[in-house]
Design an enzyme around this catalytic site. Structure first.
Site, mmCIF file in Angstrom:
data_model
loop_
_atom_site.group_PDB
_atom_site.id
_atom_site.type_symbol
_atom_site.label_atom_id
_atom_site.label_comp_id
_atom_site.label_asym_id
_atom_site.label_seq_id
_atom_site.Cartn_x
_atom_site.Cartn_y
_atom_site.Cartn_z
ATOM 1 N N ASP A 166 0.825 -1.205 0.000
ATOM 2 C CA ASP A 166 0.000 0.000 0.000
ATOM 3 C C ASP A 166 0.863 1.261 0.000
ATOM 4 O O ASP A 166 0.577 2.216 -0.726
ATOM 5 C CB ASP A 166 -0.934 -0.005 1.218
ATOM 6 C CG ASP A 166 -1.967 -1.124 1.140
ATOM 7 O OD1 ASP A 166 -2.400 -1.451 0.028
ATOM 8 O OD2 ASP A 166 -2.331 -1.668 2.204
ATOM 9 N N HIS A 204 -6.299 -5.587 -3.447
ATOM 10 C CA HIS A 204 -6.662 -5.021 -2.139
ATOM 11 C C HIS A 204 -7.340 -3.692 -2.426
ATOM 12 O O HIS A 204 -6.886 -2.931 -3.294
ATOM 13 C CB HIS A 204 -5.398 -4.833 -1.309
ATOM 14 C CG HIS A 204 -5.628 -4.413 0.117
ATOM 15 N ND1 HIS A 204 -6.782 -4.716 0.819
ATOM 16 C CD2 HIS A 204 -4.845 -3.711 0.983
ATOM 17 C CE1 HIS A 204 -6.682 -4.228 2.050
ATOM 18 N NE2 HIS A 204 -5.525 -3.606 2.164
ATOM 19 N N GLU A 256 -7.378 -8.795 9.461
ATOM 20 C CA GLU A 256 -5.954 -8.821 9.786
ATOM 21 C C GLU A 256 -5.698 -8.415 11.234
ATOM 22 O O GLU A 256 -4.865 -9.015 11.919
ATOM 23 C CB GLU A 256 -5.197 -7.869 8.860
ATOM 24 C CG GLU A 256 -5.112 -8.351 7.429
ATOM 25 C CD GLU A 256 -4.611 -7.267 6.492
ATOM 26 O OE1 GLU A 256 -4.327 -7.598 5.332
ATOM 27 O OE2 GLU A 256 -4.514 -6.094 6.907
ATOM 28 N N GLU A 265 -1.935 -27.783 19.543
ATOM 29 C CA GLU A 265 -3.128 -28.609 19.347
ATOM 30 C C GLU A 265 -4.137 -27.902 18.450
ATOM 31 O O GLU A 265 -4.781 -28.520 17.606
ATOM 32 C CB GLU A 265 -3.773 -28.946 20.698
ATOM 33 C CG GLU A 265 -4.948 -29.915 20.558
ATOM 34 C CD GLU A 265 -5.495 -30.375 21.902
ATOM 35 O OE1 GLU A 265 -6.532 -31.063 21.896
ATOM 36 O OE2 GLU A 265 -4.896 -30.044 22.946
ATOM 37 N N SER A 294 -14.128 -34.895 23.094
ATOM 38 C CA SER A 294 -14.649 -35.536 24.301
ATOM 39 C C SER A 294 -15.840 -34.751 24.841
ATOM 40 O O SER A 294 -15.987 -33.543 24.595
ATOM 41 C CB SER A 294 -13.557 -35.599 25.371
ATOM 42 O OG SER A 294 -13.278 -34.302 25.875
#
Length: 349
Positions: A100, A124, A212, A248, A270
């Site tokens: 930009d 953009h 963003e 994870e 679970s």
């Protein structure tokens, strides 16, 4: 153009079946696509277009690292790689893929080569939407179009090489030739989009800047840092804190969300995880909703754009950026992350 139902809202969507590559090549058979800039989006878009059979050249500042990268990627100086001004002169479609801040600086050079009938392409909506701040006001006799891939240029290229595609939004801001829509859809297919969904320049930049600063980068880093800190304050090791906060999520759960949705992921965890997640997601929503509303308001009024322009235009911007990234990289959380990544099985084959 297909009408697709997204949670009860009907949107216009273009698929590869509706607008095949053969049609895209026919639409652009007499065009020269000049890709200006070889930083974030330039490499992926230009290489995908070239591999798909389009007439593509690259414009980049000579004697720069990105010029050398373009040469390493197979672009040939004087044949398919030129200085920015020469590429703009040769191109009938100018893909304006500089940052930009760089778009603002280079605009006078580009504008003088936007002769009648050419197309100015963005990925953009920033420069054209905030024209009162950037000075980027395209001539009235050129098409002004946008294809905005929903991911990095690196991801666009990687998915293309895998035979897949990254979804993109498309928009027409100005149709001077009567063929702007065909041009933009052909380019969207050409750069390797999975499917194309309709937007406007303003909606694209508002959603992009919010994303963003929000869940894509800013908010997610903030949430990571907060949870990691709480776990460490309560005696958990760096390895345990990082695995439970980031590893994870990124390696196990988010791929499942991407493939099947959050409800499916919940259903396949679970019962203890299900109950806790269902009990706590709304408090997190309620806590962050005011922040997101403030963020969107700052984007919509132009304050975020001005902060970016002011910061990114300073001569020492790169040095200050590197200092901030160094602080993040050397934090305990991301140092733990580097160790965890090095222990992944695929790294040790």
């Amino acid at each position: 153009m297909a009408k697709m139902n997204f949670g009860g809202v009907v949107e216009n969507v273009i698929t590869r079946e509706e607008f095949p590559l053969s049609k895209a090549l026919e639409v652009l058979k007499n065009e020269t696509i000049a890709v200006i800039g070889y930083g974030v989006q330039g490499p992926g878009q230009s290489l995908n277009l070239k591999d798909n059979g389009f007439n593509v050249i690259v414009g980049q500042r000579k004697n720069s690292k990105t010029w050398d990268k373009a040469v390493a990627d197979g672009w040939v100086p004087g044949k398919t790689l030129f200085e920015i001004e020469e590429a703009c002169e040769k191109g009938t479609i100018i893909q304006y893929l500089l940052s930009d801040a760089a778009q603002i600086a280079v605009w006078p050079t580009v504008k003088k080569h936007l002769t009648a009938g050419k197309a100015l392409y963005f990925s953009h909506g920033f420069g054209a939407t905030y024209s009162d701040r950037t000075g980027i006001v395209p001539p009235k006799d050129v098409d002004v179009i946008m294809i905005a891939p929903k991911g990095s240029g690196t991801s666009l290229r990687r998915l293309f090489l895998e035979g897949r595609g990254l979804n993109s939004s498309y928009a027409v801001m100005q149709d001077a030739t009567g063929k702007a829509m065909d041009r933009v859809l052909a380019l969207g297919i050409g750069v390797g989009s999975g499917y194309l969904f309709e937007t406007t320049f303003k909606r694209e930049v508002y959603s992009d800047l919010t994303g963003e600063r929000g869940t894509l980068m800013g908010a997610i880093q903030g949430i990571f840092a907060a949870q990691y800190q709480v776990l460490r304050e309560n005696g958990h090791s760096p390895s345990e804190a990082f695995n439970e906060t980031i590893e994870e999520l990124t390696q196990s759960l988010m791929p499942l969300v991407g493939e099947n949705g959050m409800d499916w992921m919940y259903a396949n965890c679970s019962t203890t995880a299900q109950r806790g997640a269902l009990d706590w997601w709304k408090p997190f929503r309620d806590a962050t909703l005011p922040v997101f509303r403030k963020l969107y308001a700052e984007v919509a009024c132009g304050n975020e754009a001005q902060r970016s322009i002011d910061s990114n235009s300073k001569p020492d911007y790169r040095e200050k950026l590197n200092e901030e990234l160094k602080e993040m990289r050397e934090s305990e959380m991301w140092q733990a992350g580097a160790t965890v990544r090095s222990l992944r099985p695929e790294r040790n084959k």
